[in-house]
Design a protein around this motif. Structure first.
Motif, PDB file in Angstrom:
ATOM      1  N   THR A   1       6.363  58.144  35.130  1.00 62.13           N
ATOM      2  CA  THR A   1       7.332  57.073  34.893  1.00 62.13           C
ATOM      3  C   THR A   1       6.717  55.712  35.186  1.00 62.13           C
ATOM      4  OG1 THR A   1       9.187  58.528  35.428  1.00 62.13           O
ATOM      5  CG2 THR A   1       9.587  56.164  35.554  1.00 62.13           C
ATOM      6  N   LEU A   2       5.997  55.614  36.282  1.00 64.59           N
ATOM      7  CA  LEU A   2       5.365  54.346  36.639  1.00 64.59           C
ATOM      8  C   LEU A   2       4.339  53.925  35.585  1.00 64.59           C
ATOM      9  CD1 LEU A   2       4.787  54.817  40.471  1.00 64.59           C
ATOM     10  CD2 LEU A   2       6.750  53.801  39.309  1.00 64.59           C
ATOM     11  N   LEU A   3       3.532  54.873  35.140  1.00 61.47           N
ATOM     12  CA  LEU A   3       2.507  54.548  34.140  1.00 61.47           C
ATOM     13  C   LEU A   3       3.136  54.071  32.834  1.00 61.47           C
ATOM     14  CD1 LEU A   3       0.006  57.489  34.735  1.00 61.47           C
ATOM     15  CD2 LEU A   3      -0.352  55.064  35.277  1.00 61.47           C
ATOM     16  N   LYS A   4       4.240  54.687  32.452  1.00 65.66           N
ATOM     17  CA  LYS A   4       4.926  54.282  31.227  1.00 65.66           C
ATOM     18  C   LYS A   4       5.447  52.854  31.351  1.00 65.66           C
ATOM     19  CE  LYS A   4       8.895  56.184  30.312  1.00 65.66           C
ATOM     20  NZ  LYS A   4       9.917  57.207  29.917  1.00 65.66           N
ATOM     21  N   ARG A   5       6.010  52.533  32.481  1.00 66.38           N
ATOM     22  CA  ARG A   5       6.559  51.194  32.679  1.00 66.38           C
ATOM     23  C   ARG A   5       5.463  50.147  32.833  1.00 66.38           C
ATOM     24  NH1 ARG A   5      11.549  52.863  36.757  1.00 66.38           N
ATOM     25  NH2 ARG A   5      12.816  53.891  35.146  1.00 66.38           N
ATOM     26  N   ILE A   6       4.366  50.519  33.479  1.00 64.79           N
ATOM     27  CA  ILE A   6       3.232  49.602  33.609  1.00 64.79           C
ATOM     28  C   ILE A   6       2.669  49.263  32.238  1.00 64.79           C
ATOM     29  CG2 ILE A   6       0.838  49.432  34.414  1.00 64.79           C
ATOM     30  CD1 ILE A   6       1.767  51.004  36.924  1.00 64.79           C
ATOM     31  N   ALA A   7       2.519  50.277  31.390  1.00 59.43           N
ATOM     32  CA  ALA A   7       2.003  50.056  30.034  1.00 59.43           C
ATOM     33  C   ALA A   7       2.954  49.184  29.223  1.00 59.43           C
ATOM     34  CB  ALA A   7       1.790  51.395  29.335  1.00 59.43           C
ATOM     35  N   LYS A   8       4.246  49.371  29.421  1.00 60.26           N
ATOM     36  CA  LYS A   8       5.249  48.636  28.656  1.00 60.26           C
ATOM     37  C   LYS A   8       5.225  47.150  28.977  1.00 60.26           C
ATOM     38  CE  LYS A   8      10.163  48.663  27.443  1.00 60.26           C
ATOM     39  NZ  LYS A   8      11.474  49.340  27.663  1.00 60.26           N
ATOM     40  N   ARG A   9       4.999  46.798  30.249  1.00 64.12           N
ATOM     41  CA  ARG A   9       5.024  45.375  30.595  1.00 64.12           C
ATOM     42  C   ARG A   9       3.712  44.671  30.266  1.00 64.12           C
ATOM     43  NH1 ARG A   9       5.883  45.776  37.114  1.00 64.12           N
ATOM     44  NH2 ARG A   9       3.808  46.373  37.782  1.00 64.12           N
TER      45      ARG A   9
END
Length: 207
Positions: free
Chosen positions: A134-142
């Motif tokens: 989840t963290l990696l997905k959100r980091i990539a998104k921002r």
């Protein structure tokens, strides 16, 4: 006398702290204190070489967060006004214990305690807990450039460090109420009901 709410939103990198804090500030009509991240001149170098730049990075964060906290104390907390922050200054110990070693770690901890021990601590913490995917997905998104090469092992360790830190805070600061959110399941951005449930819990503490 009942203390005005000092609310902090916490969690590891990419959890959505600033997003949730901003949404709650708007919903509850509260002033918000946001941490300085991208302005840190050592952050790019840190992600390229953590061993060489950890102390400089952590000291910059500590000094800036100390100044921010002093400002909100004088502007809001001392005047009995509620405020929300997208971090708890305790995070400095979470990160420095992971990145610093030996003498530098001890020096840093001494400076941290000198600066912060007599300052108010949040009486409400919203802890966004999320797994690595989840963290990696959100980091990539921002899309922050300096986070593109973030070490997955480092991020996984931060997840575990945050869990341990929240357990320690619950034990040592019993007056602090910790609300834990499952960031893998709760989507406070896309799901209005999820956000409203969080906001309702905070409103109950402000009544």
């Amino acid at each position: 006398m009942k203390l005005a709410p000092f609310i902090a939103v916490e969690g590891p990198i990419g959890a959505g702290k600033t997003t949730l804090a901003s949404m709650l500030a708007e919903e509850l009509q509260l002033p918000i204190m946001k941490e300085i991240v991208e302005e840190n001149p050592f952050i790019d170098k840190f992600y390229q070489n953590m061993d060489d730049w950890s102390f400089q990075l952590e000291m910059f964060f500590l000094c800036n967060r100390y100044k921010q906290l002093k400002d909100i104390v004088s502007e809001y907390i001392d005047k009995g006004k509620p405020v929300i922050s997208d971090y708890h200054i305790y995070k400095n110990l979470i990160f420095s214990d992971r990145t610093l070693k030996g003498n530098e770690r001890e020096k840093y901890r001494q400076i941290y305690h000198v600066l912060t021990d007599d300052l108010p601590k949040p009486n409400i913490i919203i802890y966004i807990r999320a797994e690595l995917h989840t963290l990696l997905k959100r980091i990539a998104k921002r899309g922050r450039t300096f986070e593109e090469g973030i070490d997955h092992n480092y991020l996984q360790q931060l997840i575990e460090d945050y869990d341990a830190a929240m357990t320690a805070l619950a034990a040592h600061e019993p007056s602090t109420h910790i609300i834990t959110i499952n960031g893998d399941v709760v989507d406070f951005v896309e799901n209005k009901e999820h956000f409203e449930e969080i906001a309702t819990q905070i409103k109950e503490f402000m009544e």
